[in-house]
Design a protein around this motif. Structure first.
Motif, mmCIF file in Angstrom:
data_model
loop_
_atom_site.group_PDB
_atom_site.id
_atom_site.type_symbol
_atom_site.label_atom_id
_atom_site.label_comp_id
_atom_site.label_asym_id
_atom_site.label_seq_id
_atom_site.Cartn_x
_atom_site.Cartn_y
_atom_site.Cartn_z
ATOM 1 N N GLN A 71 0.833 -1.204 0.000
ATOM 2 C CA GLN A 71 0.000 0.000 0.000
ATOM 3 C C GLN A 71 0.871 1.258 0.000
ATOM 4 O OE1 GLN A 71 -3.603 0.572 0.383
ATOM 5 N NE2 GLN A 71 -3.596 -1.443 -0.568
ATOM 6 N N ARG A 75 0.721 4.158 -2.753
ATOM 7 C CA ARG A 75 0.133 5.449 -2.403
ATOM 8 C C ARG A 75 1.167 6.524 -2.086
ATOM 9 N NH1 ARG A 75 -5.281 5.100 -0.767
ATOM 10 N NH2 ARG A 75 -6.109 2.981 -0.820
ATOM 11 N N TRP A 81 3.318 3.539 -7.703
ATOM 12 C CA TRP A 81 2.187 2.852 -8.347
ATOM 13 C C TRP A 81 2.520 2.497 -9.782
ATOM 14 C CZ3 TRP A 81 -0.122 4.980 -12.659
ATOM 15 C CH2 TRP A 81 0.233 6.298 -12.954
ATOM 16 N N PHE A 243 -2.293 0.527 -18.334
ATOM 17 C CA PHE A 243 -2.901 1.792 -17.942
ATOM 18 C C PHE A 243 -4.425 1.741 -17.967
ATOM 19 C CE2 PHE A 243 1.357 3.148 -19.256
ATOM 20 C CZ PHE A 243 1.718 3.828 -18.113
ATOM 21 N N TYR A 244 -4.999 0.795 -18.686
ATOM 22 C CA TYR A 244 -6.457 0.768 -18.770
ATOM 23 C C TYR A 244 -7.079 -0.498 -18.204
ATOM 24 C CZ TYR A 244 -5.918 5.028 -21.258
ATOM 25 O OH TYR A 244 -5.596 6.314 -21.550
ATOM 26 N N ALA A 252 -9.437 -9.531 -6.944
ATOM 27 C CA ALA A 252 -9.997 -8.454 -6.116
ATOM 28 C C ALA A 252 -9.762 -8.723 -4.635
ATOM 29 C CB ALA A 252 -11.482 -8.298 -6.407
ATOM 30 N N ALA A 253 -9.840 -10.000 -4.226
ATOM 31 C CA ALA A 253 -9.714 -10.318 -2.802
ATOM 32 C C ALA A 253 -8.320 -9.994 -2.273
ATOM 33 C CB ALA A 253 -10.038 -11.786 -2.570
ATOM 34 N N HIS A 255 -6.923 -7.229 -2.458
ATOM 35 C CA HIS A 255 -6.924 -5.863 -1.923
ATOM 36 C C HIS A 255 -7.279 -5.839 -0.445
ATOM 37 C CE1 HIS A 255 -7.267 -4.745 -6.264
ATOM 38 N NE2 HIS A 255 -6.417 -3.842 -5.858
ATOM 39 N N ILE A 256 -7.705 -7.006 0.087
ATOM 40 C CA ILE A 256 -8.020 -7.120 1.502
ATOM 41 C C ILE A 256 -6.777 -7.624 2.208
ATOM 42 C CG2 ILE A 256 -9.558 -8.220 3.173
ATOM 43 C CD1 ILE A 256 -11.494 -8.681 0.842
ATOM 44 N N LYS B 63 -5.220 4.566 5.230
ATOM 45 C CA LYS B 63 -4.139 4.644 4.245
ATOM 46 C C LYS B 63 -4.146 5.987 3.516
ATOM 47 C CE LYS B 63 -2.847 0.427 4.965
ATOM 48 N NZ LYS B 63 -1.618 0.196 5.730
ATOM 49 N N HIS B 65 -3.991 10.135 3.742
ATOM 50 C CA HIS B 65 -3.538 11.185 4.649
ATOM 51 C C HIS B 65 -4.247 12.484 4.315
ATOM 52 C CE1 HIS B 65 -0.303 8.195 4.292
ATOM 53 N NE2 HIS B 65 -0.164 8.400 5.591
ATOM 54 N N ARG B 67 -2.923 15.246 3.694
ATOM 55 C CA ARG B 67 -2.228 15.909 2.575
ATOM 56 C C ARG B 67 -2.763 15.422 1.229
ATOM 57 N NH1 ARG B 67 2.081 12.118 4.256
ATOM 58 N NH2 ARG B 67 2.054 10.449 2.701
ATOM 59 N N SER B 111 -10.222 2.524 3.212
ATOM 60 C CA SER B 111 -9.234 3.017 2.240
ATOM 61 C C SER B 111 -9.350 2.330 0.887
ATOM 62 C CB SER B 111 -7.821 2.805 2.773
ATOM 63 O OG SER B 111 -7.691 3.355 4.040
ATOM 64 N N SER B 112 -9.490 1.001 0.890
ATOM 65 C CA SER B 112 -9.483 0.263 -0.380
ATOM 66 C C SER B 112 -10.805 -0.442 -0.624
ATOM 67 C CB SER B 112 -8.348 -0.766 -0.379
ATOM 68 O OG SER B 112 -7.114 -0.121 -0.331
ATOM 69 N N ALA B 115 -11.951 -1.140 -4.122
ATOM 70 C CA ALA B 115 -11.215 -2.157 -4.874
ATOM 71 C C ALA B 115 -11.514 -3.551 -4.341
ATOM 72 C CB ALA B 115 -9.718 -1.881 -4.796
ATOM 73 N N GLN B 116 -11.869 -3.623 -3.053
ATOM 74 C CA GLN B 116 -12.076 -4.937 -2.438
ATOM 75 C C GLN B 116 -13.388 -5.568 -2.847
ATOM 76 O OE1 GLN B 116 -11.823 -3.804 1.633
ATOM 77 N NE2 GLN B 116 -9.590 -3.749 1.665
ATOM 78 N N ARG B 117 -14.403 -4.737 -3.088
ATOM 79 C CA ARG B 117 -15.737 -5.274 -3.371
ATOM 80 C C ARG B 117 -16.009 -5.300 -4.867
ATOM 81 N NH1 ARG B 117 -14.868 -6.178 1.205
ATOM 82 N NH2 ARG B 117 -16.055 -5.547 3.027
ATOM 83 N N ALA B 190 -10.277 7.146 -3.133
ATOM 84 C CA ALA B 190 -9.417 6.697 -2.027
ATOM 85 C C ALA B 190 -8.762 5.360 -2.366
ATOM 86 C CB ALA B 190 -10.238 6.582 -0.740
ATOM 87 N N ALA B 191 -9.491 4.477 -3.078
ATOM 88 C CA ALA B 191 -8.934 3.164 -3.399
ATOM 89 C C ALA B 191 -7.960 3.239 -4.560
ATOM 90 C CB ALA B 191 -10.064 2.190 -3.734
ATOM 91 N N PRO B 193 -6.055 6.356 -5.970
ATOM 92 C CA PRO B 193 -5.801 7.800 -6.067
ATOM 93 C C PRO B 193 -5.019 8.194 -7.321
ATOM 94 C CG PRO B 193 -4.439 6.800 -4.367
ATOM 95 C CD PRO B 193 -5.376 5.740 -4.823
ATOM 96 N N ASN B 194 -4.406 7.216 -8.008
ATOM 97 C CA ASN B 194 -3.600 7.546 -9.194
ATOM 98 C C ASN B 194 -4.372 7.383 -10.483
ATOM 99 O OD1 ASN B 194 -1.187 7.757 -7.506
ATOM 100 N ND2 ASN B 194 -1.461 5.567 -7.261
ATOM 101 N N ALA B 197 -3.851 10.173 -13.216
ATOM 102 C CA ALA B 197 -2.501 10.152 -13.797
ATOM 103 C C ALA B 197 -2.332 8.926 -14.680
ATOM 104 C CB ALA B 197 -1.460 10.136 -12.676
ATOM 105 N N ARG B 198 -2.877 7.791 -14.242
ATOM 106 C CA ARG B 198 -2.744 6.543 -15.005
ATOM 107 C C ARG B 198 -3.384 6.696 -16.379
ATOM 108 N NH1 ARG B 198 -5.963 2.183 -14.556
ATOM 109 N NH2 ARG B 198 -6.932 2.802 -12.589
ATOM 110 N N HIS B 199 -4.603 7.246 -16.409
ATOM 111 C CA HIS B 199 -5.286 7.379 -17.695
ATOM 112 C C HIS B 199 -4.604 8.413 -18.587
ATOM 113 C CE1 HIS B 199 -9.303 5.450 -16.277
ATOM 114 N NE2 HIS B 199 -8.316 4.605 -16.396
#
Lengths: 372, 228
Positions: A71, A75, A81, A243-244, A252-253, A255-256, B63, B65, B67, B111-112, B115-117, B190-191, B193-194, B197-199
């Motif tokens: 993480q 982040r 990333w 990128f896409y 997905a799991a 991320h937990i 996760k 902040h 800032r 935070s994530s 992405a988790q669900r 939040a999950a 944040p980039n 920028a990525r796209h």
């Protein structure tokens, strides 16, 4: 003295540079090679790329707080990333290329004498990739990776004997705090050793190539231009995926965070491990699964000798057809492992049975019949 | 030339007229979703208001902040103000109240969560608007509530959003659906944040490699022609 002046300033001081130049300029390659023959070269480029991005990740990775450090990379590390996306997308593509390379080698019978050794190296490449990819998946510290590690460690504990001892030495006992620290070392070592496997593949392929000296061309500039075009296409696919569709190489799991007593819904393995997971998953005990894995590997290695058509045997249509069926079979194993198909447990058994049937029965019988 | 200018002017005026009238609820869609998606900063800022006034009562956002809120368009002073109000600094993680024990269920860190669900922000929206009376034949566990979107249908979390649960500074009506959609967009940011920028980088890289591929294939063909 004249020999000295013919050489460049650098080559006369470092003779191996001269042999490299001679190697690139030697007319040893057959003209008109397929773009698909560039797959091993692309695999080598990706292996180097993964090693470099992996070094950056390893600098920030902390196996004692695996999930939190991933993480942190995603982040808080500058462009972390991006490096992580590179590493994940490179993984997806190197596996895709390795599977396609093996499929093509079977389809065009690139394994036959005198190229047996390059086939052995191709199989070894996939095996090392599978182990390295699984370790990387576990190192993320996510819930899905941790579940996979616990299953593997429990299987190693239940094995006993030599396989159990090897498993325990590798994993260091039940999945615990220190496990990821040792697995990080193995992940890096195996990943870099991929480059050695690819080198052995190239060396054996070169030795086995039968080229008419009159028509032969040099690597430079002909195959350099072709490989560069293949690399540009690969880079295009790479940025499209990375990128896409960055989620394509994970689950997905994951991320937990791992830990706790809750088992997330939909915990599985990434797509590139799914066929192997499907094959191992149909066996009820760890002993049977390990035995099946060993048999599958031996059968893959033995393919040049299971093909009974002899060195001059013609390329048969029926064998081609069954090779395509084998590709669908491996695809189906992956889908069944992911639980996407209806009746997945039953289908996984059928697909696993077909995999062994293909190599044990179909390959010798069909090639022998078609050679007549 | 004049025609092009007129067309541009009309499109610009239409765009300005359209700027604040966009309705993301009917049908429900999130600007962050899709291959060319970007974070809807206005919605995410409203979502942060919802998180701060409602969700943070139980859920942390450990996760992220203070800032990081500058990426949503808050000025450094505003972000510092948010941190100060919560008793932290710009570099403090956004922690909610101490996790309550909801009858054995601990509220997860958000935070994530997108992405988790499976379904990401769509799931969060459906979950937050999915509370209701249990249908006939469903017996709820003690301390649980019925939620149509939650796997299993029962959750320890109560229905927390309602019309006017927060006051939006930008004049948007704080209906329950609007609050749920806004907090879903905020949690999508939040999950990931980039995402912006990525796209952006990806778009440039695709153009670059498309041209490189054309040049590389053309050069390959030229090199091989001399061989024949």
């Amino acid at each position: 003295m004249t020999a000295q002046t013919n050489q460049s300033w650098a080559a006369s001081r470092l003779p191996c540079l001269a042999s490299l130049c001679a190697c690139l300029n030697a007319r040893t390659m057959a003209p008109g090679g397929s773009y698909f023959a560039a797959f091993p070269f692309l695999i080598a480029v990706l292996a180097a790329f993964l090693s470099l991005s992996g070094i950056v990740l390893a600098v920030f990775y902390n196996p004692w707080h695996a999930f939190a450090s991933v993480q942190f990379i995603n982040r808080d590390v500058n462009q972390g990333w991006l490096i992580r996306t590179y590493h994940a997308t490179g993984t997806t593509l190197i596996f895709a290329l390795a599977y396609l390379h093996l499929f093509r080698s079977i389809l065009i019978r690139a394994y036959r004498a005198p190229a047996e050794f390059s086939w052995l190296m191709s199989v070894k490449l996939l095996l090392v990739l599978l182990l390295t990819g699984w370790l990387g998946f576990v190192l993320t510290g996510g819930a899905a990776g941790h579940l996979s590690l616990v299953n593997a460690a429990n299987a190693a504990l239940s094995l006993g004997g030599l396989p159990g001892a090897v498993g325990l030495w590798f994993l260091g006992g039940p999945a615990g705090q220190g496990t990821l620290a040792r697995l990080e070392v193995f992940h890096a070592l195996l990943g870099i050793s991929l480059l050695l496997v690819v080198w052995a593949y190239f060396a054996s392929r070169k030795a086995a190539a039968q080229v008419e000296p009159a028509k032969a061309v040099a690597f430079y500039p002909y195959y350099l231009a072709q490989y560069f075009a293949a690399l540009a296409v690969l880079a295009f696919i790479f940025v499209l995926l990375g990128f896409y569709a960055p989620g394509v190489s994970g689950v997905a799991a994951n991320h937990i965070p791992a830990g706790g007593l809750a088992l997330p819904l939909g915990a599985g393995v990434p797509w590139y491990l799914a066929p192997a997971a499907g094959l191992l998953g149909v066996f009820p005990t760890a002993k049977l699964a390990v035995a099946a894995a060993i048999v599958a590997v031996v059968l893959l290695y033995a393919l040049p000798w299971l093909d009974r058509s002899g060195p001059d045997g013609a390329k048969g249509k029926v064998y081609c057809f069954f090779t395509w069926v084998l590709a669908l079979d491996v695809l189906g194993l992956g889908l069944a492992a992911a639980g996407v198909l209806p009746f997945s447990p039953v289908l996984a058994v059928l697909f696993t049975g077909w995999f062994f049937f293909h190599f044990l029965v179909l390959t010798p019988v069909v090639t022998a019949m078609e050679a007549k | 030339m004049r025609r092009v200018f007129a067309l541009t002017a009309i499109l610009t005026i239409l765009g300005i007229a359209n700027a604040h009238a966009e309705d993301t609820l009917s049908p429900l869609h999130f600007q962050s979703q899709g291959p060319l998606g970007t974070i809807d900063k206005a919605a995410a800022q409203r979502g942060y208001e919802v998180y701060k006034s409602v969700c943070a009562g139980c859920h942390s956002l450990g996760k992220v902040h203070y800032r990081d809120l500058e990426a949503l368009g808050l000025t450094p002073a505003q972000a510092a103000g948010e941190a100060l109000a919560a008793g932290g600094t710009l570099n403090s993680p956004i922690k909610g109240a101490a996790p309550l024990n909801m009858g054995g269920a601990i509220p997860p860190d958000l935070s994530s969560i997108a992405a988790q669900r499976p379904g990401g922000p769509n799931y969060i929206y459906n979950y937050l608007t999915g509370f209701g009376p249990a249908p006939a034949g469903v017996t709820l566990l003690p301390g649980h509530n019925y939620n149509a979107a939650f796997p299993g249908g029962q959750t320890a979390m109560p229905d927390v959003l309602h019309d006017g649960a927060v006051t939006y500074q930008d004049g948007v009506q704080p209906t329950k659906a609007q609050e749920a959609a806004d907090v879903a967009e905020f949690l999508a940011w939040a999950a990931d944040p980039n995402l912006d920028a990525r796209h952006q980088i990806g778009f440039r890289a695709i153009i670059f490699f498309a041209f490189l591929t054309i040049i590389a294939v053309a050069s390959k063909r030229k090199v091989w022609r001399t061989q024949a």
